[in-house]
Design an enzyme around this catalytic site. Structure first.
Site, PDB file in Angstrom:
ATOM      1  CB  CYS A 120    -110.733 -41.988  39.392  1.00 20.67           C
ATOM      2  SG  CYS A 120    -110.307 -40.361  39.183  1.00 20.67           S
TER       3      CYS A 120
ATOM      4  CB  CYS B 173    -108.227 -40.685  41.714  1.00 21.47           C
ATOM      5  SG  CYS B 173    -110.303 -40.312  42.099  1.00 21.47           S
TER       6      CYS B 173
END
Length: 176
Positions: free
Chosen positions: A76, A79
């Site tokens: 991600c 992230c």
């Protein structure tokens, strides 16, 4: 005076002490996290990496009063961008050089790993990164539903930078 109030006083005093020792920052600088990010890089991971095999045991055995668990996916982009922010705050609470050890256990769980899918589903992880706050013992063998209003485990909605996360933590510690 409650234990939480004492902890909050210790945090504030420590922050004042830290800010008085930092010579490279202008007077009036408000961010205590700058001391840890002089080069804007955190080379060590301070957050504890969880997986399904150690999740309950670590949370059951920790001496920390609270835990923050970041549910993320290694692929991600949000992230990856958030990781340095989370690590700056984790450095304050975890590890050998922690300024405030034993108050908050900072941990993370990679939901992209198949071994962790069941646990991430148990906590109804809907997006990445997703942060949860609560007493460590409440996470053990627990689940979380977004529709639960009276849950002791709470989602942190406003913690997308190190400064915002630390501010959120300080507000929580001030209430207890």
């Amino acid at each position: 005076m409650s234990m939480t109030q004492i902890c909050l006083i210790l945090i504030v005093n420590s922050l004042l002490l830290l800010s008085s020792k930092v010579e490279s920052f202008p007077p009036g600088s408000r961010s205590i996290l700058r001391e840890f990010s002089k080069d804007n890089a955190v080379s060590t991971d301070y957050a504890v990496d969880f997986n399904i095999t150690n999740f309950d045991a670590v949370l059951r055995d920790t001496l920390a009063t609270f835990a923050i668990i970041e549910f993320f996916a290694h692929w991600c982009p949000a992230c990856r961008n958030y990781k340095p922010h989370y690590e700056k705050v984790a450095r304050l609470f975890n590890g050998p050089d922690a300024v405030h050890p034993g108050i908050v256990l900072m941990a993370r769980m990679d939901c992209a790993l198949k071994i962790n899918n069941e646990l991430c589903d148990r906590f109804s992880v809907a997006h990445y990164p997703m942060l949860f706050w609560g007493p460590p013992s409440k996470f053990v063998s627990a689940a979380w539903e977004s529709k639960e209003e009276k849950s002791v485990i709470r989602v942190i909605d406003d913690g997308r930078t190190a400064e915002k996360l630390l501010s959120w933590i300080n507000k929580q510690l001030g209430r207890y």
